[in-house]
Structures are given as structure tokens and as C-alpha cells.
Design a protein around this motif. Sequence first.
Motif, PDB file in Angstrom:
ATOM      1  N   MET B   1       6.347 -13.078   3.525  1.00 10.66           N
ATOM      2  CA  MET B   1       5.656 -12.133   2.647  1.00 10.66           C
ATOM      3  C   MET B   1       4.240 -11.844   3.120  1.00 10.66           C
ATOM      4  O   MET B   1       3.430 -11.338   2.373  1.00 10.66           O
ATOM      5  CB  MET B   1       5.617 -12.670   1.223  1.00 10.66           C
ATOM      6  CG  MET B   1       6.973 -12.749   0.559  1.00 10.66           C
ATOM      7  SD  MET B   1       7.793 -11.152   0.493  1.00 10.66           S
ATOM      8  CE  MET B   1       6.645 -10.292  -0.589  1.00 10.66           C
ATOM      9  N   ALA B   3       3.318  -9.593   4.967  1.00 13.16           N
ATOM     10  CA  ALA B   3       3.099  -8.159   5.067  1.00 13.16           C
ATOM     11  C   ALA B   3       2.652  -7.513   3.767  1.00 13.16           C
ATOM     12  O   ALA B   3       2.283  -6.357   3.750  1.00 13.16           O
ATOM     13  CB  ALA B   3       4.383  -7.490   5.548  1.00 13.16           C
ATOM     14  N   LEU B   4       2.713  -8.285   2.694  1.00 12.97           N
ATOM     15  CA  LEU B   4       2.374  -7.691   1.409  1.00 12.97           C
ATOM     16  C   LEU B   4       0.912  -7.283   1.340  1.00 12.97           C
ATOM     17  O   LEU B   4       0.038  -8.059   1.688  1.00 12.97           O
ATOM     18  CB  LEU B   4       2.654  -8.677   0.278  1.00 12.97           C
ATOM     19  CG  LEU B   4       4.099  -8.733  -0.186  1.00 12.97           C
ATOM     20  CD1 LEU B   4       4.231  -9.788  -1.250  1.00 12.97           C
ATOM     21  CD2 LEU B   4       4.531  -7.382  -0.700  1.00 12.97           C
ATOM     22  N   PRO B   5       0.593  -6.100   0.893  1.00 10.42           N
ATOM     23  CA  PRO B   5      -0.792  -5.633   0.835  1.00 10.42           C
ATOM     24  C   PRO B   5      -1.497  -6.016  -0.459  1.00 10.42           C
ATOM     25  O   PRO B   5      -2.558  -5.524  -0.733  1.00 10.42           O
ATOM     26  CB  PRO B   5      -0.629  -4.121   0.911  1.00 10.42           C
ATOM     27  CG  PRO B   5       0.675  -3.866   0.240  1.00 10.42           C
ATOM     28  CD  PRO B   5       1.540  -5.050   0.524  1.00 10.42           C
ATOM     29  N   VAL B   6      -0.905  -6.905  -1.212  1.00  9.56           N
ATOM     30  CA  VAL B   6      -1.334  -7.061  -2.594  1.00  9.56           C
ATOM     31  C   VAL B   6      -2.742  -7.637  -2.785  1.00  9.56           C
ATOM     32  O   VAL B   6      -3.602  -6.961  -3.337  1.00  9.56           O
ATOM     33  CB  VAL B   6      -0.322  -7.921  -3.358  1.00  9.56           C
ATOM     34  CG1 VAL B   6      -0.760  -8.066  -4.795  1.00  9.56           C
ATOM     35  CG2 VAL B   6       1.026  -7.309  -3.213  1.00  9.56           C
ATOM     36  N   ALA B   9      -5.685  -5.644  -1.984  1.00  5.27           N
ATOM     37  CA  ALA B   9      -5.693  -4.288  -2.539  1.00  5.27           C
ATOM     38  C   ALA B   9      -6.737  -4.184  -3.637  1.00  5.27           C
ATOM     39  O   ALA B   9      -7.312  -5.175  -4.063  1.00  5.27           O
ATOM     40  CB  ALA B   9      -4.330  -3.946  -3.099  1.00  5.27           C
ATOM     41  N   TYR B  25      -0.823 -11.785 -11.442  1.00  2.92           N
ATOM     42  CA  TYR B  25       0.482 -11.240 -11.073  1.00  2.92           C
ATOM     43  C   TYR B  25       1.570 -12.294 -11.248  1.00  2.92           C
ATOM     44  O   TYR B  25       2.671 -12.015 -11.711  1.00  2.92           O
ATOM     45  CB  TYR B  25       0.474 -10.770  -9.622  1.00  2.92           C
ATOM     46  CG  TYR B  25      -0.234  -9.448  -9.394  1.00  2.92           C
ATOM     47  CD1 TYR B  25      -0.718  -8.684 -10.463  1.00  2.92           C
ATOM     48  CD2 TYR B  25      -0.405  -8.949  -8.106  1.00  2.92           C
ATOM     49  CE1 TYR B  25      -1.358  -7.490 -10.246  1.00  2.92           C
ATOM     50  CE2 TYR B  25      -1.036  -7.736  -7.877  1.00  2.92           C
ATOM     51  CZ  TYR B  25      -1.518  -7.015  -8.959  1.00  2.92           C
ATOM     52  OH  TYR B  25      -2.148  -5.823  -8.746  1.00  2.92           O
ATOM     53  N   ARG B  26       1.241 -13.518 -10.860  1.00 10.15           N
ATOM     54  CA  ARG B  26       2.239 -14.588 -10.941  1.00 10.15           C
ATOM     55  C   ARG B  26       2.601 -14.885 -12.400  1.00 10.15           C
ATOM     56  O   ARG B  26       3.774 -15.085 -12.730  1.00 10.15           O
ATOM     57  CB  ARG B  26       1.685 -15.862 -10.264  1.00 10.15           C
ATOM     58  CG  ARG B  26       2.743 -16.880  -9.933  1.00 10.15           C
ATOM     59  CD  ARG B  26       3.730 -16.305  -8.933  1.00 10.15           C
ATOM     60  NE  ARG B  26       4.906 -17.123  -8.746  1.00 10.15           N
ATOM     61  CZ  ARG B  26       6.049 -16.690  -8.233  1.00 10.15           C
ATOM     62  NH1 ARG B  26       6.164 -15.423  -7.862  1.00 10.15           N
ATOM     63  NH2 ARG B  26       7.069 -17.481  -8.071  1.00 10.15           N
ATOM     64  N   PHE B  90      11.728  -2.800  -6.203  1.00 10.27           N
ATOM     65  CA  PHE B  90      11.061  -4.063  -5.831  1.00 10.27           C
ATOM     66  C   PHE B  90      11.560  -4.664  -4.518  1.00 10.27           C
ATOM     67  O   PHE B  90      11.066  -5.696  -4.111  1.00 10.27           O
ATOM     68  CB  PHE B  90      11.256  -5.106  -6.956  1.00 10.27           C
ATOM     69  CG  PHE B  90      10.872  -4.626  -8.320  1.00 10.27           C
ATOM     70  CD1 PHE B  90       9.543  -4.475  -8.680  1.00 10.27           C
ATOM     71  CD2 PHE B  90      11.841  -4.297  -9.255  1.00 10.27           C
ATOM     72  CE1 PHE B  90       9.200  -4.022  -9.938  1.00 10.27           C
ATOM     73  CE2 PHE B  90      11.503  -3.835 -10.514  1.00 10.27           C
ATOM     74  CZ  PHE B  90      10.171  -3.697 -10.859  1.00 10.27           C
ATOM     75  N   ARG B  91      12.586  -4.052  -3.926  1.00  8.64           N
ATOM     76  CA  ARG B  91      13.225  -4.623  -2.731  1.00  8.64           C
ATOM     77  C   ARG B  91      13.644  -6.076  -2.987  1.00  8.64           C
ATOM     78  O   ARG B  91      13.435  -6.954  -2.158  1.00  8.64           O
ATOM     79  CB  ARG B  91      12.284  -4.560  -1.524  1.00  8.64           C
ATOM     80  CG  ARG B  91      12.151  -3.199  -0.914  1.00  8.64           C
ATOM     81  CD  ARG B  91      13.461  -2.680  -0.311  1.00  8.64           C
ATOM     82  NE  ARG B  91      13.265  -1.407   0.353  1.00  8.64           N
ATOM     83  CZ  ARG B  91      13.267  -0.219  -0.275  1.00  8.64           C
ATOM     84  NH1 ARG B  91      13.481  -0.174  -1.580  1.00  8.64           N
ATOM     85  NH2 ARG B  91      13.084   0.884   0.391  1.00  8.64           N
ATOM     86  N   LEU B  92      14.227  -6.284  -4.127  1.00  5.65           N
ATOM     87  CA  LEU B  92      14.731  -7.613  -4.457  1.00  5.65           C
ATOM     88  C   LEU B  92      16.259  -7.573  -4.491  1.00  5.65           C
ATOM     89  O   LEU B  92      16.844  -6.885  -5.332  1.00  5.65           O
ATOM     90  CB  LEU B  92      14.202  -8.069  -5.825  1.00  5.65           C
ATOM     91  CG  LEU B  92      12.750  -8.529  -5.859  1.00  5.65           C
ATOM     92  CD1 LEU B  92      12.296  -8.728  -7.301  1.00  5.65           C
ATOM     93  CD2 LEU B  92      12.559  -9.821  -5.075  1.00  5.65           C
ATOM     94  N   PRO B  93      16.919  -8.299  -3.622  1.00  2.57           N
ATOM     95  CA  PRO B  93      18.376  -8.236  -3.590  1.00  2.57           C
ATOM     96  C   PRO B  93      19.010  -9.423  -4.321  1.00  2.57           C
ATOM     97  O   PRO B  93      19.809 -10.156  -3.720  1.00  2.57           O
ATOM     98  CB  PRO B  93      18.663  -8.298  -2.087  1.00  2.57           C
ATOM     99  CG  PRO B  93      17.577  -9.184  -1.556  1.00  2.57           C
ATOM    100  CD  PRO B  93      16.381  -9.033  -2.458  1.00  2.57           C
TER     101      PRO B  93
END
Lengths: 421, 256
Positions: B1, B3-6, B9, B25-26, B90-93
Motif C-alpha cells: 500500500m 502507493a497510496l497518496p493518502v 494528501a 481514517y482508521r 475501493f478496489r477491494l476484492p
Amino acid sequence: MRSRLRCRTLAVYLLAAALAACAGLAGDVHAHGEAAQEAFLRMSTIQWYDTRWSASEVNVNDEIVVTGRFHVARYWPFNVPKPEMTFLNVGVPGPVFVRVASDIGGVNAAASMPLELGHDYEYRLVLRARKPGRYHVHPMLDIRDAGPIVGPGSWVTVNGSFATFTDPITTSGGVTVDLERYGLGWVVGWHVVWLVLALLWLVYWLRKPLLIPRYEAVVQGEGEALITPTDRVMGGVMLAAASVIALVATGMASVRYPVTIPLQSNQAYPRSLRDTLPTVNVAVTRAEYQIPGRTVRMWLTVTNSGAEPVRLGEFTTANIRFLNRQVVQPESGYPDDLLAPAGLEVIPDVAVEPGQTRDLEVVATSVAWETERLALLIKDPTSRIGGLLMFFGSQSNRRQVVEVSSPVIPTFRGELTGVES
Amino acid sequence: MAALPVPEARPRGAFTRPEDIRQAYRQFDIVIAALLFFLFMALYHVFWMLSVGDWDFWTDWKDRQWWVFLTPVVSIAMPAAAQYIFWEKFRLPFAGTLLAVCLVVATWINRVMNMSGWAYFPLNFVWPVSMIASGIALDATLVLTRSYLLMSIFGGFFWALLFYLANWPLMAAFSLPVDVNGVLMSIADVQGYHYIRTGTPEYLRLIDRGTLRSFGQEPAYVSVAVAMFLSAVVCFVFVMIGRAFTKTQFSWLKRI
């Protein structure tokens, strides 16, 4: 504002107190809706008689046997599906007993069965007590598309401990198992295996940031970066693991249970009673229900073509028995609530001689017409009364069961206007 | 993770430090995840009772035709729709597995509290099936193919196939033959006969009826094959329904 709030709070407290009081005042449930069925359904379809319960008090694991007969109406209401598929059931509050055997006419009644109109059948139910309590036990016949027709009920008390109940059965392989507990460990074990695998997959994803960060990334067009090569490898591993575990489970089951059969869905054909045809013929001239007096009055024309005089001893309908005590007495232990105290009045109460045709008036008075909700016949779509008349030979005491069915007229005044006998 | 820009941001509102944002967020994740778990439990369980119903309630309904065919075909609907939403937004599979877990927890609560605790049926007569293997397969095919169409085809196939392979072993234990007063019955049939159900007469059981037969005397294989095909179709249809659902939702999330 504050006073309004107080009022509301008080109202809520009062409501809660009222509800609690209602719960405290609630009594025991004494039946399970057998009188809720439409009257014409109970009086014109299946008539139960000769019902016996082998015991009124048993211990857990003890058996009781319910036996009796039922008559399938020849004059079956056209607006009720015919009994082309039926199942002999038990009217009890759930599996407080287990049904270890049942038959109709000696044929195993584990299967569903078609019945023939106008025939009488003998049945037997063997029940083993499972859960302590006091239960109203009825025989019951489920009729496809028509619903259940409940027979007479008697109270049975079950003593002992639920925990001591066992239900041993022996498989065709000769292994005896307790049906109460059999196979549960196997089922739960596999559920746990699958749950562990699922948690592995879920935890893999849940440990990462979930909603807002990922949503922002997707919105910003960086969604593809959220799925890493490791994620895909993990997906492949999980798919392989699920497939392998499923195959292993199937293989283990095949080894452990090499001989299995599909669920069985048999149909059986019961034998009806082959009594000689009744030598008594009855035509109902008129039937009235006097609402103020809770009285049904029927005018009959009775022809006796037999060899001995016969007397009318009983009228039974919808599990209520009206006995002419001059002719027949109730069996000991039969539930009082199913016997009309006033009995059956037959006018004139004399024998019908061989070869004679005689007009009789029968009067069946009982509060049961109200309490069993049979008086609600006037609200049914079919205002017919039906039942069984039982004649007894004066010499042999042989019983002849004759079905009657007739339109019934409600009267709202005290004095009846009928055809005088 | 990584790569996350969070965290780096735009800090906003009451939170200024990246670690505060991350923590907020968590916490949001935990609250929403817990709510979603109970929501999916309720929704999927109600859907399950109304659609699969008796075939899952009783062992003596778990037959080779309708149980094998109907259960996967109708039960893939909700996971398919949820899969689209979770992946698209969310790209959550993991929707397939999540709903399968929600379902299995809800059904066990129902069987223990209701059918055993209140109605006195023994648990070995009313155990539920597990859709977890099917759910994992649906998720895995999505993360591997990253295509709704391919997920529907292969995931749908696996959904029905793994349902049978994972649950037949459970049912096998209840398929042993027994001689009951001269009539051959399986243990499951005996359970249905012994444990009195006043509202479920024998003839009501919809078992081994129909035309899914005649394949080496094993109708289950035919049922599985048909279920695989139809599960794929139903999966794709409900992915599209999930897509329609997202068109009108999530404006609240954007505002957050």
C-alpha cells in the motif's frame, strides 16, 4: 417544554409498566389453534373417531401410542382440494416428541399417501417423549393444498430431563448412532476450516487502509496501483487453497461414507378398513342451528335393511362427541372437553327395526358449538354440517358408522321451525 | 500500500498532521466495517431465508437437484452486486468472502438461538451450508482477472462448483441408508420423520423432482453443471445492478 418532556417520560414508563403487567398476567397456552380452522372444513372433510392415547404421563425416552380411525368424507366440499396426497402428522408444539413409527392401515406412514373419499382408515402413531412439559397431543392429517385437519387432543405430561434424551438408530451398515447428536462435530469442523480460510483472506485486506484512502486513490485514477502483484498472488493462493480443501473434503467424505443414498421421497398406498357396508341408510331432511340455544337439530329418515334392530348412539363432528347415554358410554380417560355434557337427544329414542324406515329427530346441544368455534359456520362459504352417526345393534352391539352431510340453516329465535318427526 | 497518496494528501478540517488523518481514517474504517458487517448479516440472511429457505433449514431438503442447483444460483446475486461496489469504488476484492462470512455467522446464530433454542430442533438437523469457498473463489477471480465479465464467468463457475464440493461432504454423513420399519430412508430422511414439524409435511419437500437427471445415475453432476452456467449469468446481471446502484450513491462519501 420541560413539563411536556416529563409527561412523555411518564407515558413511556406507564407504557412499559403496562406491558410488563400484561406479560405477568399472561397464562399458559392451552391449545395451538385447532379451533381456528373454518368450521365447515372440520365438519366436512376428515372425521376422527376411536382415538386413544396409551398414557397421559410419561418420562423422557418413554413411548406413547396414539391410535384411532378417521373417515374421509364422501361428500367432500368441492372448494377444498381432495386428499390425493396426505401425510399423517402429529399436532404438538414442535419436536417435543419424536415420531418413531406411524402407519395407516398397517402401511408405513413415513411416506405421503393418497386417500379415497368415503373410506375409513385405521392409524397408529408411536411417539417417544423428548422434552419435559405438558402437551396437547393430537393426531393430524396434512392434506396437500388444503392444509392440516387436526384430530382430537389429549394432555400428556412428560417428566424427566431433556439432556437424557437419546434417539438411537441403526444404519444399514450395522452402525448404531444417536440421531440427536450424530454428525454435528463433522459439520462444525468443516465450518471452522472454511471460516479460518475466510478470515485469512479478510484480514489480509482489512489490515490495509480501507475506505477513504482507497476511494480517494480510485477517484484520482490511481486505482490500478492499489492492487499489487502480491495481492494477485494471494488471490491465486486462496483460490487454489479453497479448491484443494474442497476436493480433500469430498475425498474424505467418500472414504468415510462409502455407501450413501439420495433423499427418499416415496409414496405409499394405505389400506382402508374393509368393514361390511352399513345396513343403515340415513337421509337428512333438514338441519338447523339454533344460535341462542347452541343447539343443532337434525331431522333424519333412517332405514334399517339389516337383520337386527339398531339404535342411534352417537353423533360426532369436528372431534366433538354427542353420546346417547342410553346406548353408549364414553371410554374411561377420554378427554372431557371433547364430550358434550348434554349428550345426544334422540326423539323418539327407540330402535329402528329390521326393514323399517323411521323419522328421527336428533338434538345436539353444547357450549362446544361456541367454544370450538363451530357456530361460525354461518360465516363460512359452505353452510353445511357434516359428521358421523353411529348406530348400535340391539343384540350384537355391532357398531355401524354412517356419514351425514346436509345444508344447515341458522335460526336466531328460541323456537325452532322444522319438520316435525 | 505504499502507493497510496493518502497521508500526504490535503490535510483538512480539525486534523492537520498526517498521522492524525491516518488515525481518523482508521477509526472510520473500523466503525463502518462493523456497521457493514451487521448490515450485510441482516440483509443477506433475510434474502437467504426468502430464497433458499427450506433447502438450507433442514437436512432432509438438501437433495441432489434443487439444493445443488438453486442455492448457488440465487445466492450469488447479492455478493455479485456488492463485489462491483467494493471493487469499483475501493478496489477491494473481498465482497464475496465478506458476505459469505456474514451469512454463515447469521445462519448459525439463527439455527442455535431460534431453531434449536426456541423450537428444540437438534443442530445436526438444521445446520446451515457454508458459502465461504464460493466467496473466496469469486474474490480471487476478480483480483486475478480484474474484469467483471471474466469474474462473472469463472467466478460464477467456481461459485457453484465449490458450493457443491464444500458442502456435499457435510451432507454425506446424513446420506447413510437406514431401514425404518421396512422402508429405506437416509439418516436425513429419518431426522425429518422423527423430529415433528407440524407445518412441513413430507409431501411438501421439493426434492429430486424435475428433469435434471439421467447422467450416469448422478443428477447432482447435471445440477452442478447447470448451476455453474446460471450462476455466471446471474453474477453478471447483478454486477450490472451493483453498477446501477453506484450511480445514485456515494455522494455522501465524496462530501466526507
